[in-house]
Design an enzyme around this catalytic site. Structure first.
Site, PDB file in Angstrom:
ATOM      1  N   HIS A   9      96.814  17.999  42.031  1.00  0.00           N
ATOM      2  CA  HIS A   9      97.385  16.931  41.213  1.00  0.00           C
ATOM      3  C   HIS A   9      98.578  17.445  40.394  1.00  0.00           C
ATOM      4  O   HIS A   9      99.239  18.382  40.800  1.00  0.00           O
ATOM      5  CB  HIS A   9      96.291  16.293  40.357  1.00  0.00           C
ATOM      6  N   GLU A  23      92.019  16.673  35.183  1.00  0.00           N
ATOM      7  CA  GLU A  23      91.883  17.660  36.251  1.00  0.00           C
ATOM      8  C   GLU A  23      93.151  18.484  36.432  1.00  0.00           C
ATOM      9  O   GLU A  23      93.090  19.699  36.651  1.00  0.00           O
ATOM     10  CB  GLU A  23      91.540  16.945  37.559  1.00  0.00           C
ATOM     11  N   HIS A  78      90.523  22.330  42.665  1.00  0.00           N
ATOM     12  CA  HIS A  78      90.263  20.976  42.169  1.00  0.00           C
ATOM     13  C   HIS A  78      89.047  20.950  41.256  1.00  0.00           C
ATOM     14  O   HIS A  78      88.287  21.916  41.167  1.00  0.00           O
ATOM     15  CB  HIS A  78      90.025  20.019  43.342  1.00  0.00           C
ATOM     16  N   GLU A 144      86.004  22.582  44.658  1.00  0.00           N
ATOM     17  CA  GLU A 144      85.758  21.573  43.623  1.00  0.00           C
ATOM     18  C   GLU A 144      84.908  22.225  42.532  1.00  0.00           C
ATOM     19  O   GLU A 144      83.708  22.427  42.688  1.00  0.00           O
ATOM     20  CB  GLU A 144      85.030  20.365  44.216  1.00  0.00           C
TER      21      GLU A 144
END
Length: 268
Positions: A9, A23, A78, A144
């Protein structure tokens, strides 16, 4: 070894959000720590970040850049979100790959090392048709690192010491998977410095309090400022050394003084 390191992102895409966190900021911080450890401590490693600030970059730009550069490995960082109750760590390779593939082998090593240190429940090794896994021409993994909308996971994400542990876990996996070799003492350039960091704060007053606390323990330090993801931070530096062994000795003293999340960075 050429590592393309992708903090997920950024810019106008905050990614998952929860508990006052975004995030994009967590992933950038972890990725920068991974790069710092690798560049400081290991030989023959070239690390390229998809972004080094809070900037926007499309998925296609990221994979094109990695492919054009000829990266050996694509690692995307992430954080997760779901319903506020889900917790833990999981990672992904592309859904078309077999469990006996080279990419799966690399992922198995990284997964094991990350789980050892990240204080998160293990949600397992998974597969998906994510763009960065599908369009990268080299082996690729997406991690993640907790659920940002879960209060317990988010509490960990807020702490620099946890983000440093997560970064170290990723590094430990890369070291094993790619047989990376540590730099020998004195291998750095003449102007390379190993800096002992004894805390980072958004408040300058808090940083100055840390300096005073260290002074009472006989450790000299000072406040330095830096901008991370568009935010001003005040960092406490407790020494800079040309030899890593001297920096590690100082780090041990800082930790004994009650700063367990202190760490070393390398500037050259």
């Amino acid at each position: 070894m050429k590592l393309y390191l992708d903090p997920g992102h950024g810019g106008n895409d905050p990614g998952a959000q929860g508990n006052g966190l975004s995030e994009k900021n967590i992933t950038l911080d972890i990725a920068q720590r991974i790069r710092s450890i690798l560049v400081s401590d290991y030989r023959n490693v070239d690390v390229r970040l998809s972004r080094s600030s809070d900037s926007s970059k499309s998925l296609q730009q990221r994979t094109n850049e990695a492919n054009d550069w000829g990266a050996d490995y694509f690692l995307s960082i992430h954080c997760n979100a779901f319903n506020g109750n889900a917790r833990g760590y999981e990672d992904y390779i592309h859904s078309n790959l077999s469990d006996s593939s080279k990419t799966a082998g690399y992922r198995n090593v990284l997964h094991a090392e990350i789980i050892k240190v990240n204080q998160l429940s293990n949600r397992g090794k998974k597969k998906a048709n994510f763009h960065v896994l599908r369009e990268s021409t080299m082996s690729a993994m997406l991690s993640e690192n907790g659920f940002i909308d879960n209060q317990q996971d988010a509490a960990l994400m807020r702490t620099a010491s946890w983000r440093q542990r997560v970064a170290q876990g990723h590094v430990n996996g890369l070291v094993k998977a790619f047989n990376l070799q540590r730099k020998e003492e004195g291998n750095g350039s003449d102007d390379q410095l190993f800096k002992v960091i004894a805390g980072s704060f958004k408040s300058k007053a808090n940083a100055e309090q840390r300096v005073e606390a260290l002074k009472k323990k006989g450790i000299n330090s000072y406040v330095d400022s830096l901008t991370l993801s568009g935010e001003l931070w005040f960092r406490v530096q407790a020494g800079a050394f040309s030899k890593r062994s001297n920096a590690e000795n100082q780090l041990n003293q800082v930790k004994k003084a009650g700063i367990p999340d202190a760490y070393i960075i390398s500037d050259s």
